[in-house]
Design a protein around this motif. Structure first.
Motif: not given
Length: 178
Positions: A53-60, A81-85, A105-112, A159-162
């Motif tokens: 499942f993806y919640k965000g703005n990247e092109d999957f 996957f999510c573009d933020k927590l 479920s395994t979660y992958i969150f983007k963060c600054k 958590f994946i940062n910039e």
């Protein structure tokens, strides 16, 4: 156009992710795919027999074509996957069963960055305990500890940062606010 050895990239990123997961709080480097850290991780984890499942703005769309994985709802997906927590998204995911804990479920969150609340981590992979800052809230910590309270059921969180770095919390990690 530069050639990309996707298999090699996936192997290196998978190793970094597993190192981060086996030593919660440690920071590992990942290599972007198509200039995206999130897509690199998605391409590493996804294949035809798992869902996401993806919640965000990247092109999957390209990841869909490469991996052939299924897109499902947030409460059915293997990888979220999510573009933020997103605490509500985290709370919605499956935690597996005693018989089949791998159906979580395994979660992958983007963060600054990894700045945020100061916490103490303890559990397997941590020598005693260690203090870190994490890009999470007190509510998230409560939800994380609650969902992971009945081992072997629970969730892993990345958590994946910039800066193309990954930090992970395993289902066996205990998180305490300092």
């Amino acid at each position: 156009m530069d050639k990309i050895d996707i298999e090699k990239l996936n192997r290196e990123n998978f190793r970094s992710m597993m190192n981060a997961l086996s030593r919660p709080g440690s920071i590992e480097e990942i290599k972007p795919l198509f200039k995206s850290n999130l897509l690199a991780v998605a391409n590493t984890l996804l294949y035809a027999e798992v869902s996401y499942f993806y919640k965000g703005n990247e092109d999957f769309e390209l990841i869909n074509a490469i991996t052939n994985s299924k897109e499902l709802s947030e409460n059915e997906a293997d990888y979220v996957f999510c573009d933020k927590l997103d605490e509500e998204l985290f709370e919605a995911g499956k935690i597996g069963t005693m018989k089949d804990p791998e159906f979580s479920s395994t979660y992958i969150f983007k963060c600054k960055n990894f700045e945020g609340i100061e916490v103490k981590l303890s559990g397997p992979g941590i020598n005693g305990s260690s203090n870190h800052t994490l890009p999470i809230s007190k509510d998230f910590i409560e939800k994380f500890n609650n969902k992971n309270s009945t081992f072997p059921m629970g969730n892993e969180v990345f958590f994946i940062n910039e800066k193309a770095q990954v930090l992970a919390l395993s289902r066996t990690t205990k998180v305490e606010v300092l």
